[in-house]
Design an enzyme around this catalytic site. Structure first.
Site, short mmCIF file in Angstrom:
data_model
loop_
_atom_site.label_atom_id
_atom_site.label_comp_id
_atom_site.label_asym_id
_atom_site.label_seq_id
_atom_site.Cartn_x
_atom_site.Cartn_y
_atom_site.Cartn_z
N HIS A 32 0.84 -1.20 0.00
CA HIS A 32 0.00 0.00 0.00
C HIS A 32 0.88 1.25 0.00
O HIS A 32 0.69 2.16 -0.83
CB HIS A 32 -0.91 -0.02 1.23
CG HIS A 32 -1.76 1.20 1.40
ND1 HIS A 32 -3.12 1.21 1.18
CD2 HIS A 32 -1.44 2.47 1.78
CE1 HIS A 32 -3.60 2.41 1.41
NE2 HIS A 32 -2.60 3.20 1.79
N GLU A 33 1.84 1.30 0.91
CA GLU A 33 2.71 2.48 1.01
C GLU A 33 3.68 2.55 -0.17
O GLU A 33 4.00 3.65 -0.65
CB GLU A 33 3.48 2.46 2.34
CG GLU A 33 2.59 2.55 3.57
CD GLU A 33 1.68 3.77 3.56
OE1 GLU A 33 2.09 4.83 3.05
OE2 GLU A 33 0.54 3.66 4.06
N HIS A 36 1.97 4.22 -3.01
CA HIS A 36 2.01 5.69 -2.88
C HIS A 36 3.36 6.23 -3.36
O HIS A 36 3.42 7.18 -4.16
CB HIS A 36 1.82 6.10 -1.42
CG HIS A 36 0.43 5.95 -0.91
ND1 HIS A 36 -0.68 6.38 -1.60
CD2 HIS A 36 -0.04 5.44 0.26
CE1 HIS A 36 -1.76 6.14 -0.89
NE2 HIS A 36 -1.40 5.56 0.24
#
Length: 221
Positions: A32-33, A36
Site C-alpha cells: 500500500h505504502e 504511494h
C-alpha cells in the site's frame, strides 16, 4: 474484528485470522505504502524515494498503533509516505492519484486473495485447503477494510487527499488545521464501534461483488 473471531470462530478460524492479519500488516501494508511512493515518484516527486520509503521493507512502513487497530477492528494504517505536492506538475491531480494508488493496491490484492480462496474451495474436504481458504478469505477482508477505510474523506487518510482535488484550497487547509483532533476522534469512533458499522456495510458489499466475480469461473466446473 478480533473479538468477533474469538467469540464466534473455532481454533482454525482464530489461527487463520491471526496469521492472515499478520501477513497483511507485514506484507500487504508495505505494498500500500510502496504504491504511494512509486506513484509519486513516477509523477515527479522523489521525496519518498529519497526518504527510503520506495521499498517493500515492512519495518520502513510499520505504524504500531495502526497495526494494533487492524488486529482489533480490521481497520488501520501504516506510516504515511512523505509527499511534496509542489513537485507535481499539477499538485491537486498528482496528490489525488498518489493517494488513490494505496487503496487501489489493497483492492487488487483482495481480488487476488479471493481468487485463491475460490481455488481452495474446490478442495474444501482437505484440512490444509480449509486453513488456506480461511487465510485468503481473512486477508481479502482486511484488505477490503483498509481500502474502504482509507478512502474516507477525512485527514489524515488517503480520501482527504483525493477530496482536496475537488475542494477549494481555503476550505481544505481550514479542515487540515484540525487534522490531529480529527485523528483522535477517528480513533475513538473506531474503538467504540460507531464507525465500524457503516465501514463494515460498505466492505461487505465490496466483498460480495468480488466473491461473485471470482466465483464465476468455478460455477462451470
Amino acid at each position: 474484528m478480533l473479538l468477533q473471531v474469538l467469540f464466534g470462530g473455532d481454533m482454525l478460524s482464530i489461527f487463520a485470522f491471526l496469521l492472515s492479519t499478520a501477513f497483511v500488516v507485514f506484507c500487504t501494508l508495505p505494498v500500500h505504502e510502496f504504491a504511494h511512493a512509486w506513484t509519486a515518484n513516477k509523477l515527479g516527486d522523489g521525496t519518498a524515494r529519497l526518504s527510503g520509503r520506495l521499498t517493500l521493507n515492512p519495518l520502513k512502513h510499520l505504524d504500531l498503533f495502526g497495526a494494533i487497530l487492524i488486529f482489533l477492528t480490521g481497520f488501520g494504517w501504516a506510516k504515511p509516505v512523505p509527499v511534496n505536492q509542489n513537485n507535481f506538475k499539477n499538485p491537486k491531480k498528482g496528490m489525488a492519484i498518489t493517494a488513490l494508488a494505496g487503496p487501489v493496491s489493497n483492492l487488487i490484492m483482495a481480488f487476488v486473495f479471493m481468487l485463491l480462496m475460490q481455488i481452495c474451495a474446490q478442495f474444501y474436504t482437505s484440512t490444509a485447503a480449509y486453513i488456506f481458504l480461511l487465510f485468503f478469505q481473512y486477508a481479502a477482508i482486511v484488505n477490503i477494510h483498509l481500502a474502504v477505510f482509507n478512502l474516507l474523506p477525512v485527514p489524515p487518510l488517503d480520501g482527504s487527499r483525493i477530496f482536496w482535488a475537488v475542494l477549494p484550497d481555503k476550505y481544505y487547509w481550514k479542515v487540515m488545521q484540525y487534522e490531529r483532533i480529527i485523528m483522535i476522534v477517528l480513533f475513538v469512533l473506531l474503538l467504540v464501534g460507531v464507525l465500524s458499522w457503516p465501514l463494515n456495510l460498505i466492505s461487505n458489499l465490496v466483498y460480495s461483488a468480488f466473491n461473485f466475480i471470482t466465483g464465476l469461473p468455478f460455477r462451470f466446473i
